[in-house]
Scaffold this motif. Structure first.
Motif: not given
Length: 356
Positions: A50, A67-68, A88, A90
Motif C-alpha cells: 500500500d 493508501t490508508t 481514487n 487504492k
C-alpha cells in the motif's frame, strides 16, 4: 509493468488572461495557441503493497505515504496527491514525474503535469475519458481542489494538442475549435518564430491575482477586451496564411496585455523585446501570465538570424522547438520481457555473445 502518460506544453499567441474568471464568465474569453514538442511525463509503476512513493526527477525530491492515509496537501508534490485522490487510487505505486521546462516558464507546466498524471492514471485503471472530461477534471483538481489561481487554457491545450482557438464562458462551458491550418503555413510560422528563455521565472498566481483585482476595479477592462478581439483577428490571419499581419498582431497583443497588470513585464524583458524589434522582429509576447519565462518573437526569415544574434547578445537563451499536433497520450510498457542475461548472434564465421 510501467504506465506512462505524456502531455505537450503550449505556446499561446493571443487572448492570454481572458480565460481567467471573472472576465471569462462575465464577458467570455478566447485564446489562440498551439502545443509544442516539449512535454510533461508521468510514469507509474504498480506495487504489491500500500506504499505510494512519488519521485520528482527534476527536483530530486521523493515523498512517501500509503493508501490508508487521507491525502493531505502539505506543499510537497501536491499535484500528485490531488490526482491520486481524484482518481481514487487504492493500490500502492511509484510515480515518477519529469518536465521539459521549469515551473514559471510560461509554457503551462503545472497544468500539463496534471494532465499527464491523470492520463497515466486513467490508462492504469482502464478508465476511458474523452478530451473535454479530462481537461475539465484537470481544471477541477488544480484550480478548485488545490486552490491554485489560474485560467482554463493550459488544461485544454495540453489535452487536445495542436492548433486551437478556444472559447471560454466559465466552468463546463468551454469550446475547443481545432484550426485546420495548411502544412506549409505551419512550417513557415515555425521557421519565423523564435522561442527565447529570459532566464527568469515567475509565480503566475501572484500576477493573476493582481490582474483579477485590477479587473474588479475595472482598470484594465478595455485592455482585456482588446486582447480578446486580437485573438479573433489572429485566428483569421493565421487561417489565411497572412503571417506578416499575424506577427504585427502579436505586438499589439503584448502591448495590450501589459496594461492588465504592472507585474506582467520587467525592465529586463522590455529591453530584450525592444532589441528584437530593432533587429527586425515584427512582434512577440511573453508566454504565460508574465513576469518571466519564455519570450516568443516573430521575425521575417531574412532578419531571423539578426534577431537571434541580438537577443542572445543581451542575455536571451534561444531554444530549439517545433509544433506538436498531438495531445495527451498514455501507453504501457513491460520491461520484464527484455530481461535477458545475454544476446547471442550467429553469423557466417562464428557465434557472438554479448552479456548484459
Amino acid at each position: 509493468m510501467v504506465i506512462r502518460g505524456r502531455a505537450p506544453l503550449r505556446v499561446s499567441f493571443g487572448g492570454g488572461g481572458t480565460d481567467v474568471a471573472p472576465f471569462c464568465v462575465e464577458q467570455g474569453g478566447a485564446i489562440i495557441g498551439s502545443t509544442i514538442n516539449k512535454y510533461a511525463y508521468c510514469s507509474i509503476v504498480p506495487r504489491e503493497d500500500d506504499q505510494i512513493i512519488v519521485h520528482s526527477l527534476d527536483f530530486d525530491m521523493t515523498v512517501k505515504y500509503n493508501t490508508t492515509e487521507n491525502y493531505v496537501y502539505d506543499g510537497r508534490l501536491d499535484l500528485v496527491t490531488a490526482a491520486l485522490k481524484a482518481m481514487n487510487i487504492k493500490q500502492g505505486c511509484e510515480v515518477y514525474l519529469q518536465c521539459d521546462a521549469p515551473p514559471g516558464s510560461g509554457l503551462g507546466t503545472s497544468s500539463t503535469v496534471m494532465v499527464a498524471l491523470l492520463t497515466a492514471m486513467a490508462k492504469w485503471k482502464g478508465v476511458e475519458m474523452d478530451s473535454y472530461y479530462l481537461a475539465d477534471l484537470a481544471y477541477q483538481v488544480e484550480r478548485e481542489d488545490l486552490k491554485i489561481d489560474g485560467g482554463y487554457q493550459d488544461q485544454y491545450a495540453a489535452t487536445f494538442g495542436g492548433f486551437n482557438f478556444i472559447e471560454f464562458h466559465g466552468r463546463n462551458n468551454v469550446v475547443v475549435n481545432p484550426l485546420r491550418i495548411k502544412k506549409e503555413i505551419i512550417h513557415e510560422l515555425q521557421y519565423n518564430l523564435l522561442l527565447c528563455y529570459t532566464g527568469d521565472i515567475h509565480v503566475s498566481a501572484n500576477i493573476i491575482k493582481d490582474q483579477v483585482k485590477n479587473y474588479e476595479k475595472k482598470d484594465p477592462f478595455d485592455a482585456m477586451c482588446e486582447v480578446k478581439a486580437l485573438a479573433y483577428a489572429m485566428k483569421d490571419e493565421l487561417l489565411k496564411g497572412n503571417l506578416y499581419s499575424f506577427g504585427k498582431l502579436l505586438d499589439y497583443g503584448w502591448k495590450s496585455k501589459k496594461r492588465m497588470s504592472s507585474k506582467i513585464s520587467t525592465p529586463q524583458i522590455d529591453e530584450l523585446y525592444e532589441e528584437a524589434l530593432k533587429a527586425g522582429a515584427l512582434g512577440g509576447k511573453l508566454l504565460g501570465a508574465g513576469g518571466g519565462g519564455f519570450l516568443l518573437v516573430y521575425c521575417p526569415y531574412n532578419v531571423r538570424h539578426k534577431v537571434a544574434a541580438r537577443m542572445e547578445a543581451v542575455g536571451g537563451q534561444l531554444t530549439d522547438w517545433n509544433f506538436e499536433l498531438r495531445g495527451a497520450q498514455a501507453w504501457i510498457t513491460d520491461e520484464s520481457r527484455w530481461d535477458y542475461k545475454e544476446i547471442r548472434v550467429a553469423i557466417p564465421g562464428g557465434e557472438y555473445h554479448f552479456p548484459l
